[in-house]
Structures are given as structure tokens and as C-alpha cells.
Scaffold this motif. Structure first.
Motif, PDB file in Angstrom:
ATOM      1  N   SER A   8       0.840  -1.196   0.000  1.00 22.12           N
ATOM      2  CA  SER A   8       0.000   0.000   0.000  1.00 22.12           C
ATOM      3  C   SER A   8       0.875   1.246   0.000  1.00 22.12           C
ATOM      4  CB  SER A   8      -0.906   0.026   1.227  1.00 22.12           C
ATOM      5  OG  SER A   8      -0.186   0.473   2.343  1.00 22.12           O
ATOM      6  N   ASN A   9       0.285   2.313  -0.512  1.00 26.94           N
ATOM      7  CA  ASN A   9       1.001   3.574  -0.580  1.00 26.94           C
ATOM      8  C   ASN A   9       1.436   4.057   0.803  1.00 26.94           C
ATOM      9  OD1 ASN A   9       1.935   5.506  -2.451  1.00 26.94           O
ATOM     10  ND2 ASN A   9       0.493   6.958  -1.548  1.00 26.94           N
ATOM     11  N   ARG A  13       5.200   5.079   1.922  1.00 25.01           N
ATOM     12  CA  ARG A  13       5.504   6.390   2.526  1.00 25.01           C
ATOM     13  C   ARG A  13       6.301   6.248   3.822  1.00 25.01           C
ATOM     14  NH1 ARG A  13       5.010  10.318  -0.763  1.00 25.01           N
ATOM     15  NH2 ARG A  13       3.459   9.771  -2.289  1.00 25.01           N
ATOM     16  N   CYS A 190       5.886   7.262 -13.389  1.00 27.81           N
ATOM     17  CA  CYS A 190       5.423   7.504 -12.024  1.00 27.81           C
ATOM     18  C   CYS A 190       5.589   8.984 -11.693  1.00 27.81           C
ATOM     19  CB  CYS A 190       6.243   6.687 -11.024  1.00 27.81           C
ATOM     20  SG  CYS A 190       5.995   4.919 -11.214  1.00 27.81           S
ATOM     21  N   GLU A 192       5.517  11.986  -8.425  1.00 32.54           N
ATOM     22  CA  GLU A 192       5.429  12.382  -7.017  1.00 32.54           C
ATOM     23  C   GLU A 192       5.198  13.885  -6.993  1.00 32.54           C
ATOM     24  OE1 GLU A 192       5.605  10.522  -4.253  1.00 32.54           O
ATOM     25  OE2 GLU A 192       5.903  12.064  -2.717  1.00 32.54           O
TER      26      GLU A 192
ATOM     27  N   SER B 202      10.245   7.581  -2.189  1.00 30.96           N
ATOM     28  CA  SER B 202       8.947   6.983  -2.454  1.00 30.96           C
ATOM     29  C   SER B 202       8.687   6.925  -3.967  1.00 30.96           C
ATOM     30  CB  SER B 202       7.884   7.817  -1.725  1.00 30.96           C
ATOM     31  OG  SER B 202       6.622   7.576  -2.245  1.00 30.96           O
ATOM     32  N   ARG B 206       8.326   3.429  -6.324  1.00 25.60           N
ATOM     33  CA  ARG B 206       7.240   3.183  -7.266  1.00 25.60           C
ATOM     34  C   ARG B 206       7.748   2.988  -8.695  1.00 25.60           C
ATOM     35  NH1 ARG B 206       4.041   7.436  -7.394  1.00 25.60           N
ATOM     36  NH2 ARG B 206       5.077   8.707  -5.821  1.00 25.60           N
ATOM     37  N   THR B 211       4.244   1.006  -9.681  1.00 28.96           N
ATOM     38  CA  THR B 211       2.920   1.297  -9.134  1.00 28.96           C
ATOM     39  C   THR B 211       2.790   2.796  -9.035  1.00 28.96           C
ATOM     40  OG1 THR B 211       3.636   1.366  -6.827  1.00 28.96           O
ATOM     41  CG2 THR B 211       2.920  -0.768  -7.683  1.00 28.96           C
ATOM     42  N   GLU B 213       0.369   6.080  -7.465  1.00 29.88           N
ATOM     43  CA  GLU B 213      -0.564   6.332  -6.364  1.00 29.88           C
ATOM     44  C   GLU B 213      -1.989   6.108  -6.812  1.00 29.88           C
ATOM     45  OE1 GLU B 213      -0.031   9.641  -3.359  1.00 29.88           O
ATOM     46  OE2 GLU B 213       1.456  10.139  -4.859  1.00 29.88           O
TER      47      GLU B 213
END
Lengths: 213, 213
Positions: A8-9, A13, A190, A192, B202, B206, B211, B213
Motif C-alpha cells: 500500500s502507498n 511512505r 510515475c 510524485e 517513495s 514506485r 505502481t 498512487e
């Protein structure tokens, strides 16, 4: 190697945070740590910590705790540290320069190889001996030729999507976005987002309602 | 007014995001929105959105959805926007300047009134016409006299705790910490940490595990 579990995210984190505390323990020459001690350091419950770390392998030993070096190395491996990541920054204002210089100190394999801007007064200038501001117009070709892993967006909100499109077309695998906007990217990239104003508002809410995390 | 409910940190984190999307809707002159439409925008489920917003009052109307202006104003009020927050920044390097200038554009009542540094080459310099770099030695007195709400830490890791101690002693209510360290503060002060390296790790996790979010 067994099939990778879906993590899971929230767990993802927490990983860098575990890493930070383990690094501190290592520099204090502490060689083992229990989940209870990690709980006191991180603020997560001991059972959550055990559950989190179990996702990634058998790091702990009952009645002994965790070997700090082994756990630290394990988390680095899980995150994907231990190799070099090449990054470029779009936007050479204060924020772009701050990230370029901040990153310099990480010493964990993240290298900013160039900054890009459209401002003719900035293009050609050096941030450091080994780091120059180049022209946006050359960004796509630069990324392709130099096999850049991560593109960092430090531009205004209005320019961000266009920059992201260039990053993705040029083949970056990750985007670190500091522009205050949600960007659309293809599934194989991805992202962020660092929404500074969101963080500030969250702080202010807690100040007004006197709750801490 | 009824007693304030305890709101989870996850909900508090989502509020600024709702706010951002509502602001976009307002600037597109859209005057109502359903939880389903908000779900498509934000990526949260419609039922989560309804649950989140119910925490703060009766914003929605069944079969109609939310009035964008009313919901936007409501979220602003819940966060505590609509008044002025005075902030100072410790550390006048690139990051401090970036925050000072970034903030300038928020236009939501957050005013950086001064930056502080210990570097004699920086002290006395102006960032903008209305914004000067002052001496660390004068920081406590300045905060007390000017009734500063929020202290922002843009120093190195090593200086961060000392700066936080001065902030707290001088009476700030919130600390926004960009130094890569967890700081100890008294219970009556709130803190928001921005650990940039955690975010980067993070992202990299990913990227390596494909993956998003």
C-alpha cells in the motif's frame, strides 16, 4: 524470488522514514533495535512496524529484534537505492537551484546532471562547476542522449504540463513535480507531487484545531 | 456551534486538495458539482468524498450535489483561511528564497515578513523591495514584537533544532520544517515536515515497482 506483493502507498511512505531512523542509529553505532524501540523513534506502533517490515522479507528475529545494518541495507534494496539515478530540473529559479544543491548532499546516488530554462539570461550560466543551465529547446534530446531517469518540474503551474509531456516523450521513468497543479502522465511513468500550499494549509488547519500528527 | 469532531490526519490532508479542484471549477465558472464529478477530478471515491465533507457540515444536497462557491468557502473556513498569517523564514539560501517568493503568489493571506540568516554576507540584503534578510541574533525579539504565526525552517539539519527552539520560545504556533530531521517541539506548537528525500525515495520505489498512487 517470490512474486512481489502489492504494497500500500501508506507503507511505501513509511519506508523512507524507517530508513532515516536506521541511518541515525547506524551513525550512533547502535547495532540492534527492537520494534518497540523503533516505535518510540518513529511514532508508529510496534505491531505496525513489524507488519510493514514483514512485507519485504524476514528482517527481524523474535526476542532479538532487528540487526540495524541488515535492516538498513534491506530497506535500501527495497526502495531501489544503491544505484545511480540521473535527474534533470526544468526551471532554474530559486526552487530549481535549491533542489539541485539540496540533492547534492543526499549522497545516495541521485545526480542532477542539468537544469533547463527558457530565460536567455539564465541559459549558459553555471550553478556549480559541474552543473549548467541549458535551453528548454534542447531538453528532449538531452534526456534521450543521457538516459535520464527522473525529470523534476520547478516551473510555474502554467508550464508544468508541457514540461511533463516533454519528459514523458523523452523517456523519463519518474517525474517529481513541484508545480502547484496535478499533471496528466501516461501509465508507464510515475509521479510524485509536492504541493507546498497543501502542506501549509494542513499545518494551518492543525494550528487552528490544535491537533498534531 | 457543535463540538468539533476529531478529524483524522488523512482527511485533513485531502482538504487542501478538494480546495484546489474547487478553485479550478470556480475559475471555469462551474457553479455546481456532484460527488461523482469530484471523484473523477480527485481520484477519491464518491462515498469517501461525501464522508469527508460531512465532517465539516451540511455542504451537499441530495440530487443536486454541491454548490461550488459554498463548498469552497466552507473548506476555506474549515482550514482557517480568510485571515492573515505572518511567517518568517530561517535560512536565506535558495530554498528559503524559493519559499519566500513562492508564497508571494499564494494570495491566500500568507505573508513572509522577514528571512533570517547567520551569514554576514547575506544579512541586510533585500529579497524583494519589502523583504529583507535579518540577523539570527534578532530573530526571537522580532517574532515576539511582530506576532509571527509560523516559523519556516530552511536551514541545514544541524541548525534545525536550535532554530525550532527559538521559534517556540518566541511564541510561533506552527513550524514548517524543510530540514531533513524530525524536530522536538512542545505540545502547543504544530509542525509540518517536508522531507524531500523521503518523497524522492517513495517515487523511486514506485518507479522500480511500477505502481502509481
Amino acid at each position: 524470488m517470490k512474486q512481489k506483493p502489492i504494497i500500500s502507498n501508506a507503507v511505501i511512505r513509511r519506508l523512507p522514514r524507517y530508513r532515516r531512523y536506521l541511518r541515525e542509529l547506524r551513525s550512533s553505532r547502535i547495532d540492534k533495535v527492537s520494534s518497540k524501540e523503533l516505535s518510540e523513534l518513529t511514532g508508529y506502533t510496534a505491531s505496525q512496524i513489524r507488519q510493514d517490515l514483514n512485507h519485504f522479507g524476514d528482517f527481524g528475529q523474535q526476542g532479538y529484534g532487528y540487526n540495524v545494518d541488515v535492516l538498513y541495507a534491506g530497506i535500501n534494496a527495497v526502495i531501489g537505492l544503491g544505484r545511480t539515478y540521473k535527474m534533470v530540473i526544468a526551471g532554474a529559479g530559486n526552487l530549481g537551484r535549491a533542489i539541485a544543491n539540496h540533492n547534492y548532499y543526499y549522497k545516495t546516488g541521485f545526480i542532477v546532471t542539468a537544469l533547463f530554462d527558457k530565460n536567455p539570461d539564465l541559459i549558459g550560466r553555471k550553478i556549480r562547476e559541474d552543473l549548467q543551465i541549458l535551453d528548454y529547446a534542447d531538453m528532449k534530446e538531452y534526456i534521450e542522449k543521457n538516459d535520464i531517469d527522473i525529470g523534476i518540474i520547478c516551473t510555474t503551474k502554467d508550464a508544468a504540463q508541457e514540461i511533463a509531456d516533454i519528459f514523458c516523450a523523452a523517456g523519463v521513468k519518474g517525474i517529481w513535480n513541484f508545480a502547484p497543479i496535478d499533471i496528466e502522465i501516461p501509465d508507464n511513468v510515475c509521479i510524485e507531487n509536492v504541493h507546498l500550499s497543501d502542506m501549509l494549509y494542513s499545518l494551518v488547519y492543525r494550528m487552528n484545531n490544535k491537533t498534531n500528527e
